[in-house]
Design a protein around this motif. Structure first.
Motif, PDB file in Angstrom:
ATOM      1  N   ALA A 123      10.146   7.048  -3.952  1.00 46.96           N
ATOM      2  CA  ALA A 123       9.694   7.324  -2.583  1.00 46.96           C
ATOM      3  C   ALA A 123       9.081   8.718  -2.471  1.00 46.96           C
ATOM      4  CB  ALA A 123      10.856   7.182  -1.610  1.00 46.96           C
ATOM      5  N   ALA A 126       5.311   9.122  -3.255  1.00 49.36           N
ATOM      6  CA  ALA A 126       4.353   8.396  -2.430  1.00 49.36           C
ATOM      7  C   ALA A 126       4.365   8.939  -1.013  1.00 49.36           C
ATOM      8  CB  ALA A 126       4.684   6.903  -2.438  1.00 49.36           C
ATOM      9  N   THR A 127       3.497   8.379  -0.179  1.00 51.61           N
ATOM     10  CA  THR A 127       3.445   8.672   1.254  1.00 51.61           C
ATOM     11  C   THR A 127       3.793   7.397   2.003  1.00 51.61           C
ATOM     12  OG1 THR A 127       1.131   8.024   1.490  1.00 51.61           O
ATOM     13  CG2 THR A 127       1.566  10.302   0.804  1.00 51.61           C
ATOM     14  N   ARG A 131       3.797   3.705   0.001  1.00 48.19           N
ATOM     15  CA  ARG A 131       5.119   3.454  -0.574  1.00 48.19           C
ATOM     16  C   ARG A 131       5.301   2.003  -1.024  1.00 48.19           C
ATOM     17  NH1 ARG A 131       8.040   7.467   3.230  1.00 48.19           N
ATOM     18  NH2 ARG A 131       8.294   9.245   1.821  1.00 48.19           N
ATOM     19  N   ASP A 272       1.152  -2.366   2.744  1.00 50.01           N
ATOM     20  CA  ASP A 272       0.722  -1.054   3.212  1.00 50.01           C
ATOM     21  C   ASP A 272      -0.440  -1.175   4.197  1.00 50.01           C
ATOM     22  OD1 ASP A 272       2.522   0.705   1.988  1.00 50.01           O
ATOM     23  OD2 ASP A 272       1.405   0.712   0.104  1.00 50.01           O
ATOM     24  N   ALA A 323      10.769   0.251   0.615  1.00 48.86           N
ATOM     25  CA  ALA A 323       9.663   1.075   1.102  1.00 48.86           C
ATOM     26  C   ALA A 323       9.716   1.177   2.622  1.00 48.86           C
ATOM     27  CB  ALA A 323       8.332   0.461   0.664  1.00 48.86           C
ATOM     28  N   SER A 326      12.395   3.583   3.498  1.00 51.08           N
ATOM     29  CA  SER A 326      11.981   4.946   3.142  1.00 51.08           C
ATOM     30  C   SER A 326      11.056   5.554   4.185  1.00 51.08           C
ATOM     31  CB  SER A 326      11.273   4.936   1.780  1.00 51.08           C
ATOM     32  OG  SER A 326      12.124   4.483   0.755  1.00 51.08           O
ATOM     33  N   ASP A 327      10.280   4.705   4.874  1.00 51.93           N
ATOM     34  CA  ASP A 327       9.337   5.188   5.874  1.00 51.93           C
ATOM     35  C   ASP A 327      10.021   5.781   7.105  1.00 51.93           C
ATOM     36  OD1 ASP A 327       7.181   4.479   4.371  1.00 51.93           O
ATOM     37  OD2 ASP A 327       6.647   2.700   5.528  1.00 51.93           O
ATOM     38  N   SER A 331      13.090  12.818   4.023  1.00 56.59           N
ATOM     39  CA  SER A 331      13.072  12.856   2.561  1.00 56.59           C
ATOM     40  C   SER A 331      14.402  13.311   1.983  1.00 56.59           C
ATOM     41  CB  SER A 331      11.945  13.765   2.061  1.00 56.59           C
ATOM     42  OG  SER A 331      12.094  15.077   2.576  1.00 56.59           O
TER      43      SER A 331
END
Length: 394
Positions: A123, A126-127, A131, A272, A323, A326-327, A331
């Protein structure tokens, strides 16, 4: 996202997962047949898988939180892969119930130690807009190992049918290669948190209790589904029950993984672009279709179709769900957030696999499979009903 945007860390982590899956998937499709051959029942197999995954799950939240506190990911990744590598040969060296339980649990504990830290590393590379692609690429490489491993097992068992001893020992080789590759992974260290004490074993519960509403909405739907999503071993047992040979079971498993390899990265890229929730919903609908077909088939004809579709389900949900999570978290909480979700998911798998084994034994395969399919449909409808969940700044 072009392949050049897949960073060195993502490439190496993906290769580590590939070799690990070569090792584990040499054994996974023959595991239920092997356990049956040494005298264990369907109920014991379900109980074993559930307990092992629950141990792994509980450790994911704990070690994910510890990783966040220390600002370190790599040591957890290295030790976790090493523990799994050395545990697999024990399955044929110590065949009494306690030995089988210890070896299988150690393998899954290694997964628990490494998973949250590894996913946090992915994670961080990436952005929010890339992700799902990064996780999809990693899942494709990981699952490529799950194609190679069963093919190696197929070749071995074709030459030496029913002789499992050396197969389990050979699985040690790619496992050790994966451990060696972890020492090439570059790590971007984070500042350690103020709380550097060893985290509580109840980290997963306490984190989810205070998490954001968006996180809770996603995790609630995924966990209810997990309560009825038993081990994939039951699909392999169903194929065997329908008359598929030992070699045929392995080939069906390879077919499923080829489908997963082919679709995971493309589905990540699509997610995405059009939204992770939409792709996840498609995945749950595919799951419902697969389990509906498997519950109604009465012969081995056309079994290739549900196994191909099952690869599509995994491609739409496995990496994409992480993902998606994670968004919506910061962080510095990635390890805890992913670890807490996967921890409770594994506990749910304990319940699901144990229940499926008992339902299978007393009511038959059709009832067990059909129930899982119905819950997948309800999960898809749940995510259709909730509003879109926007990513947070991370």
């Amino acid at each position: 996202m072009k392949i050049r945007h897949i960073t060195r860390a993502v490439w190496i982590l993906s290769l580590v997962s590939l070799f690990t899956d070569v090792a584990s998937e040499m054994l996974y499709p023959v595991m239920p047949v092997y356990l049956q051959s040494i005298g264990y029942s369907f109920a014991f197999i379900g109980w074993l898988e559930g307990i092992a995954e629950a141990v792994a799950g509980l450790s994911k939240g704990f070690f994910g939180r510890w990783s966040d506190q220390l600002g370190r990911r790599l040591p957890f990744v290295q030790f976790g892969y090493a523990l799994s590598a050395v545990s697999r040969p024990l399955m044929v060296l110590w065949t009494q119930p306690f030995g089988i339980f210890t070896a299988r649990t150690a393998d899954r504990l290694g997964k628990g130690i490494r998973t949250a830290a590894r996913d946090a590393l992915l994670a961080q590379e990436a952005t929010p807009g890339t992700r799902a692609t990064v996780f999809g690429f990693h899942r494709s490489m990981d699952t490529l190992g799950a194609v190679i491993g069963p093919l190696l097992a197929f070749g071995y068992l074709y030459l030496f049918p029913g002789q499992y001893f050396w197969l389990f020992l050979f699985a040690f080789i790619p496992g050790i290669i994966s451990v060696g590759l972890t020492f090439l992974i570059p790590e971007k260290r984070l500042p350690p948190s103020d709380n550097s004490k060893i985290p509580s074993p109840f980290t997963s519960i306490t984190y989810i209790a205070k998490a954001s509403p968006a996180y809770k909405k996603i995790v609630l739907g995924l966990l209810v589904f997990a309560l009825f999503n038993s081990s994939d071993m039951f699909l392999l047992l169903r194929a065997k029950q329908l008359g598929v040979s030992e070699a045929g079971v392995i080939l069906l498993y390879v077919l499923f993984n080829i489908s997963y390899v082919a679709l995971a990265w493309p589905m990540g890229r699509v997610a995405d672009r059009i939204g992770k929730k939409k792709i996840a919903i498609y995945g749950f609908l595919l799951f419902a279709l697969v389990y509906g077909l498997m519950s109604n088939f009465n012969s081995p004809n056309f079994l290739w179709l549900p196994f191909i579709l099952y690869g599509g389900y995994y491609a739409c949900t496995e990496g994409i769900s992480k993902a998606w999570i994670s968004d919506i978290v910061k962080s510095e909480e990635l390890g805890t957030a992913i670890g807490s979700f996967t921890a409770l998911q594994s506990i749910a798998l304990l319940i699901a696999s144990s229940a499926a084994g008992l339902i299978w034994q007393y009511f038959g395969a059709q009832v067990a499979l059909l129930l899982s399919g119905i819950i997948a449909l309800l999960t898809a409808f749940y995510f259709m009903r909730i509003k879109s969940i926007s990513p947070s700044a991370s």
